[in-house]
Write a protein that holds these residues in place. Structure first.
Motif, PDB file in Angstrom:
ATOM      1  N   GLU A  28     -22.591 -12.098  55.005  1.00 28.76           N
ATOM      2  CA  GLU A  28     -22.679 -12.069  56.417  1.00 28.76           C
ATOM      3  C   GLU A  28     -21.275 -12.309  56.863  1.00 28.76           C
ATOM      4  O   GLU A  28     -20.485 -13.305  56.407  1.00 28.76           O
ATOM      5  CB  GLU A  28     -23.754 -13.484  56.736  1.00 28.76           C
ATOM      6  N   GLY A  29     -20.884 -11.558  58.028  1.00 26.52           N
ATOM      7  CA  GLY A  29     -19.558 -11.796  58.532  1.00 26.52           C
ATOM      8  C   GLY A  29     -18.554 -11.261  57.761  1.00 26.52           C
ATOM      9  O   GLY A  29     -17.362 -11.046  58.417  1.00 26.52           O
ATOM     10  N   VAL A  86     -13.251   2.214  65.009  1.00 26.22           N
ATOM     11  CA  VAL A  86     -14.422   2.538  65.408  1.00 26.22           C
ATOM     12  C   VAL A  86     -15.410   1.935  64.487  1.00 26.22           C
ATOM     13  O   VAL A  86     -15.360   2.294  63.286  1.00 26.22           O
ATOM     14  CB  VAL A  86     -14.560   4.177  65.763  1.00 26.22           C
ATOM     15  N   PHE A  87     -16.167   1.240  64.919  1.00 22.23           N
ATOM     16  CA  PHE A  87     -17.469   0.688  64.161  1.00 22.23           C
ATOM     17  C   PHE A  87     -18.683   1.694  64.653  1.00 22.23           C
ATOM     18  O   PHE A  87     -19.065   1.717  65.657  1.00 22.23           O
ATOM     19  CB  PHE A  87     -17.712  -0.761  64.202  1.00 22.23           C
ATOM     20  N   ALA A  88     -19.253   2.327  63.697  1.00 27.28           N
ATOM     21  CA  ALA A  88     -20.556   3.006  63.876  1.00 27.28           C
ATOM     22  C   ALA A  88     -21.616   2.744  63.169  1.00 27.28           C
ATOM     23  O   ALA A  88     -21.688   2.472  62.034  1.00 27.28           O
ATOM     24  CB  ALA A  88     -20.093   4.620  63.749  1.00 27.28           C
ATOM     25  N   ILE A  89     -22.964   2.768  63.846  1.00 24.88           N
ATOM     26  CA  ILE A  89     -24.214   2.463  62.977  1.00 24.88           C
ATOM     27  C   ILE A  89     -25.369   2.855  63.971  1.00 24.88           C
ATOM     28  O   ILE A  89     -25.178   3.299  65.070  1.00 24.88           O
ATOM     29  CB  ILE A  89     -24.131   0.811  63.313  1.00 24.88           C
ATOM     30  N   GLY A  93     -26.949  -2.954  70.161  1.00 24.38           N
ATOM     31  CA  GLY A  93     -26.609  -4.260  70.828  1.00 24.38           C
ATOM     32  C   GLY A  93     -26.474  -5.373  69.879  1.00 24.38           C
ATOM     33  O   GLY A  93     -25.718  -6.446  69.988  1.00 24.38           O
ATOM     34  N   ARG A  94     -27.208  -5.251  68.621  1.00 21.24           N
ATOM     35  CA  ARG A  94     -26.894  -6.150  67.607  1.00 21.24           C
ATOM     36  C   ARG A  94     -25.323  -6.641  67.053  1.00 21.24           C
ATOM     37  O   ARG A  94     -25.050  -7.572  66.451  1.00 21.24           O
ATOM     38  CB  ARG A  94     -27.632  -5.670  66.423  1.00 21.24           C
ATOM     39  N   PHE A  95     -24.411  -5.533  67.206  1.00 23.77           N
ATOM     40  CA  PHE A  95     -23.132  -5.749  66.897  1.00 23.77           C
ATOM     41  C   PHE A  95     -22.087  -5.537  67.773  1.00 23.77           C
ATOM     42  O   PHE A  95     -20.894  -5.206  67.822  1.00 23.77           O
ATOM     43  CB  PHE A  95     -22.901  -4.537  65.608  1.00 23.77           C
ATOM     44  N   ASP A  96     -22.388  -5.945  68.976  1.00 18.38           N
ATOM     45  CA  ASP A  96     -21.558  -5.930  70.259  1.00 18.38           C
ATOM     46  C   ASP A  96     -20.571  -6.711  70.072  1.00 18.38           C
ATOM     47  O   ASP A  96     -19.379  -6.774  70.524  1.00 18.38           O
ATOM     48  CB  ASP A  96     -22.349  -6.162  71.373  1.00 18.38           C
ATOM     49  N   TYR A  97     -20.592  -7.960  69.269  1.00 17.37           N
ATOM     50  CA  TYR A  97     -19.749  -8.896  68.883  1.00 17.37           C
ATOM     51  C   TYR A  97     -18.455  -8.283  68.281  1.00 17.37           C
ATOM     52  O   TYR A  97     -17.316  -8.693  68.458  1.00 17.37           O
ATOM     53  CB  TYR A  97     -20.109 -10.124  67.976  1.00 17.37           C
ATOM     54  N   LEU A  98     -18.577  -7.190  67.630  1.00 25.23           N
ATOM     55  CA  LEU A  98     -17.416  -6.460  67.025  1.00 25.23           C
ATOM     56  C   LEU A  98     -16.519  -5.742  68.092  1.00 25.23           C
ATOM     57  O   LEU A  98     -15.396  -5.481  67.689  1.00 25.23           O
ATOM     58  CB  LEU A  98     -18.128  -5.544  65.961  1.00 25.23           C
TER      59      LEU A  98
END
Length: 444
Positions: A74-75, A88-91, A97-102
């Motif tokens: 995790e992290g 760019v982070f793509a998922i 919304g789960r990875f908005d912290y990135l």
């Protein structure tokens, strides 16, 4: 532009390929993170079929990854993005919304799922089970969300008596389609999850099994012993899996608690006392003929009862509360007698009580605090408190992933009954529910 994405990539199929293609199109260098078995387990991903090395080779063979990294904890995404200077982070959009912290480190793009891209041949080769959802209520929404944590399952379509509701459901969860005709759904899937009102379960399950389709049916499977027995007999005749979806029965902590109790650790089990109540103001739970606290909630206490005391019920006595303004009972106490012990089940929709579970034995007892039906922690307590022990287990998400993982395992292994919830136990639960609903002393 450097792009990074992550996944398990188990049973690599065309859907995985399309997602990687779309991620790669966002830049000119694609980094793919492949999760380890331990990390998948830690984040609640179940039923991963292939080893890490096989899954890495799956991604390599796609020819789309410029670099592959292994995700172990995790992290790690935060560190990977900085280490590899990612833009760019793509998922997939099911993680919206789960990875908005990135966004503090790079652009975050959620890729909409490409619908209907996996052919029947590719899915058969990959071993992916195509599943249809019947019903579009609250539990069906939670089920589809949980299904993404079970490897080798693809929720393809939904059927609901109100087709516009099915269409909205399919759009929200990015399913391939909403199907108006149930027979059409059955012709396109390997299995169905039935999550319709209780008194319609039997018909949907029967039609599916007649079509050779496996059935995971929400609790209570039916409201009578005879109908439940009939459905299991039909499953055996048709050679398909039929399983009742009482999520508690498949949760790791609950299974360990039952095993400890039945091992003799607290002596012989003599009594089970289980309570499950919640306050409900409106909804189908309060509507006749299938509503009421017994039909809605009693499956949970009763699964503990039959797992701990067996299926040979001697007597059932019920007291229910049904206020004059209520069309259904809103609280019930069911006393169940066995030759070697007794049990009490308390359920409520209009009464709130402490929802704990106590398993009394001849040498000690087990205490499981609320919410015991999502068993994460329990204690073994003895006359000498120095012998007391505490036990902790994982319970991920809403718990529906555990029943789905077991259902998928049965299908793949051509096994038609789970020891975690046997047909005889589902029949016994239906028997007690039927007797409790039809022969209760009613208070107003």
């Amino acid at each position: 532009m450097r792009v990074i994405t992550y996944g398990t990539y188990d049973l690599f199929h065309e859907g995985h390929r399309r997602l990687l293609e779309r991620a790669k199109a966002l830049g000119d260098y694609l980094i793919v993170g492949v999760t380890t078995e331990n990390y998948d387990d830690a984040r609640g991903k179940l039923n991963v079929q292939q080893s890490l090395m096989t899954r890495i080779k799956n991604v390599e063979d796609s020819g789309l990854a410029d670099k592959i990294v292994i995700e172990e904890y995790e992290g790690q995404k935060v560190q990977d993005i900085q280490k590899h200077q990612v833009d760019v982070f793509a998922i997939g959009s099911d993680w919206l919304g789960r990875f908005d912290y990135l966004k503090d480190y790079c652009d975050v793009v959620y890729l909409e799922r490409t619908k209907g891209v996996s052919s029947t041949q590719l899915r058969n080769e990959a071993g992916v089970i195509k599943l249809g959802v019947v019903g579009a209520g609250r539990i069906a929404h939670r089920f589809v969300q949980e299904a993404r944590f079970v490897s080798g399952i693809s929720v393809e379509a939904v059927h609901n008596r109100t087709h516009s509701t099915a269409e909205a459901f399919a759009a929200e969860h990015e399913l391939s389609r909403a199907v108006e005709d149930y027979d059409e759904l059955l012709a396109s899937v390997d299995a169905v999850y039935v999550a319709t009102p209780h008194d319609t379960h039997a018909d949907f399950a029967r039609r599916a099994m007649d079509a050779g389709v496996h059935v995971l049916c929400e609790k209570p499977m039916t409201l009578t012993r005879a109908e439940t027995e009939e459905l299991f007999a039909l499953a055996q005749e048709r050679g398909v899996v039929l399983m009742e979806a009482i999520k508690t029965a498949f949760a790791p902590g609950f299974q360990r608690m039952v095993a400890l109790a039945r091992s003799g650790a607290i002596g012989q089990v003599r009594s089970v006392d289980a309570t499950f109540t919640k306050l409900v103001d409106e909804g189908r739970e309060l509507q006749p003929p299938a509503g009421g606290s017994i039909s809605e909630l009693a499956s949970y206490p009763l699964v503990a009862v039959v797992k701990l005391l067996g299926t040979e019920v001697v007597d059932v006595r019920t007291t229910s509360l049904q206020p004059e303004e209520s069309p259904v009972e809103v609280y019930s106490k069911i006393d169940v007698t066995f030759t070697h012990g007794e049990a009490t089940s308390r359920t409520g929709l209009g009464v709130k009580a402490e929802g704990d579970l106590v398993v009394a034995g001849s040498g000690g007892y087990l205490y499981v605090p609320a919410p015991w039906w999502k068993t994460e922690y329990f204690e073994a307590r003895f006359e000498d408190s120095r012998d007391n022990k505490k036990y902790y287990y994982k319970f991920d998400g809403d718990g529906l992933r555990y029943e789905l993982a077991e259902f998928a395992w049965l299908i793949r292994n051509e096994t038609f009954e789970s020891y975690k919830l046997r047909a005889a136990e589902s029949v016994a639960i239906a028997d007690v529910i039927e007797r409790a609903r039809t022969d209760a002393r009613v208070l107003t």
